[in-house]
Enzyme design. Sequence first.
Site, PDB file in Angstrom:
ATOM      1  N   THR A 128       2.893   2.103  -2.097  1.00  0.00           N
ATOM      2  CA  THR A 128       4.184   1.811  -2.732  1.00  0.00           C
ATOM      3  C   THR A 128       4.174   2.157  -4.210  1.00  0.00           C
ATOM      4  OG1 THR A 128       3.380  -0.453  -2.978  1.00  0.00           O
ATOM      5  CG2 THR A 128       4.882  -0.045  -1.150  1.00  0.00           C
ATOM      6  N   GLU A 167       0.836  -1.199   0.000  1.00  0.00           N
ATOM      7  CA  GLU A 167       0.000   0.000   0.000  1.00  0.00           C
ATOM      8  C   GLU A 167       0.873   1.252   0.000  1.00  0.00           C
ATOM      9  OE1 GLU A 167      -3.241   0.193  -1.137  1.00  0.00           O
ATOM     10  OE2 GLU A 167      -3.541  -1.355   0.378  1.00  0.00           O
ATOM     11  N   ASP A 196      -4.890  -0.607 -10.592  1.00  0.00           N
ATOM     12  CA  ASP A 196      -6.279  -1.056 -10.674  1.00  0.00           C
ATOM     13  C   ASP A 196      -6.613  -1.593 -12.062  1.00  0.00           C
ATOM     14  OD1 ASP A 196      -6.358  -0.092  -8.118  1.00  0.00           O
ATOM     15  OD2 ASP A 196      -7.578   1.662  -8.586  1.00  0.00           O
ATOM     16  N   SER A 212     -12.358  -0.776  -6.983  1.00  0.00           N
ATOM     17  CA  SER A 212     -12.054  -0.243  -8.316  1.00  0.00           C
ATOM     18  C   SER A 212     -13.121  -0.532  -9.355  1.00  0.00           C
ATOM     19  CB  SER A 212     -10.689  -0.761  -8.794  1.00  0.00           C
ATOM     20  OG  SER A 212      -9.684  -0.324  -7.921  1.00  0.00           O
ATOM     21  N   SER A 213     -14.343  -0.135  -9.038  1.00  0.00           N
ATOM     22  CA  SER A 213     -15.413  -0.250 -10.032  1.00  0.00           C
ATOM     23  C   SER A 213     -15.102   0.610 -11.251  1.00  0.00           C
ATOM     24  CB  SER A 213     -16.753   0.180  -9.417  1.00  0.00           C
ATOM     25  OG  SER A 213     -16.672   1.497  -8.885  1.00  0.00           O
ATOM     26  N   SER A 214     -14.413   1.736 -11.050  1.00  0.00           N
ATOM     27  CA  SER A 214     -14.100   2.615 -12.183  1.00  0.00           C
ATOM     28  C   SER A 214     -13.143   1.929 -13.154  1.00  0.00           C
ATOM     29  CB  SER A 214     -13.497   3.934 -11.686  1.00  0.00           C
ATOM     30  OG  SER A 214     -12.315   3.718 -10.943  1.00  0.00           O
ATOM     31  N   TYR A 225      -3.136  12.377   1.455  1.00  0.00           N
ATOM     32  CA  TYR A 225      -2.513  11.575   0.392  1.00  0.00           C
ATOM     33  C   TYR A 225      -1.452  12.402  -0.334  1.00  0.00           C
ATOM     34  CZ  TYR A 225      -2.152   8.977  -4.037  1.00  0.00           C
ATOM     35  OH  TYR A 225      -1.688   8.306  -5.130  1.00  0.00           O
ATOM     36  N   ALA A 273     -16.066   1.003  -2.047  1.00  0.00           N
ATOM     37  CA  ALA A 273     -15.450   0.003  -1.169  1.00  0.00           C
ATOM     38  C   ALA A 273     -13.984  -0.236  -1.507  1.00  0.00           C
ATOM     39  CB  ALA A 273     -16.221  -1.317  -1.261  1.00  0.00           C
TER      40      ALA A 273
END
Length: 392
Positions: free
Chosen positions: A37, A35, A173, A127-129, A223, A124
């Site tokens: 990375t 994560e 993703d 990665s639905s996109s 972030y 959630a």
Amino acid sequence: MSASLIHAVHSDFLQRFGYEPMLVRAPGRVNLIGEHTDYNGGFVLPAAVDKEMLFAVGLNGGTEIRLVAHDLNEMFELASPAEVTPSDTHWANYLLGVVAQLQLREVDIQGFDCVFGGNVPLGAGMSSSAALECGLAFALNHMLGAGLDKMELAHVAQKAEHTYAGVMCGIMDQFASLFGREGQVVRLDCRSLEYEYFPFDTKATRIVLCNSGVKHSLASSEYNTRRKECERGVAVLQQHYPAVQSLRDATLEQLEAHRAELGDVVFRRCSYVVKENLRVEAACQHLEAGDLRAFGQEMYRSHAGLRDDYEVSCDELDVLVEAARAVPGVFGSRMMGGGFGGCTINLVAPEHVEEFIATVSAAYKEKFGLVLETYQTTIVSGVGAVPSSPTA
């Protein structure tokens, strides 16, 4: 993928457009470890999972582009590919961005119809996109004979998200959605884009996601701050070690030698990233040895690093991980994604899944008064065509 979803999307297409489409499934993804990375040129370990988007796509013989979100019962239309531009319709931008990227690669886009629907949980961290982008890219590449390979399609999908959805995501993703393999996870080198598959025993463990249901407002600003802190660390190290181009090149010994110069915060951020890359490599060795317990310990260490050194966890995620640790049959648990909310990812022996969900849900309700949403997933293959007449 459920036969009912295939039937629903297929039928919707036939009723609206009256001809037989190509059907394509595109999976969401999880990241087992690795994560923060990716933007540091490091390693990630994602897998495609059985929460998926289904597409029915066909060339209509004209110039029109007609896009239908089956689950929303919404349609978006353009008179011709020449009119493709970012839209006020949020979901359409993921698809329009793909069309625009294919056009930049001199693919001759013809009029087409597309109906899509799915069961990837929104928000959630699955990665639905990316599934949305990769599914359409795969279908158009096939139908138009564009001849782009899977890595190029991943770049098409990534750039679509950058340019039309305005999200400057890494490539993990889209890569995971396209390159997934049933029963295997894939280690991606985010610098060279070299990758390697490792076995994952889907009979010995289930992947269970626990959705905290919260997203703290500092997620995006923090972030960006973490990225700058890592860049600061690299700049300091480069003065002493010119070969260090990213934290991927740094060692713990180098960080320790310049701890005072880095300062406490930057030192901890950088040491987390260096250790996390080492954890990804160790985790892959544990998979090759079939040792899920050792793999799970790397997950717990990853969460501790994200909580204490990278400081991107939150109370909700920490409570979920600690509750998981106490349940029999749990191999490992950690937060997944950018942090400050979202999901934990948990590896649980199949016979203990019910007990795990009950115990962790009760702990979450007691602490925060919130109902916990959970998703059970298993690892599947990446984007591909599906038959139009599935057996139930």
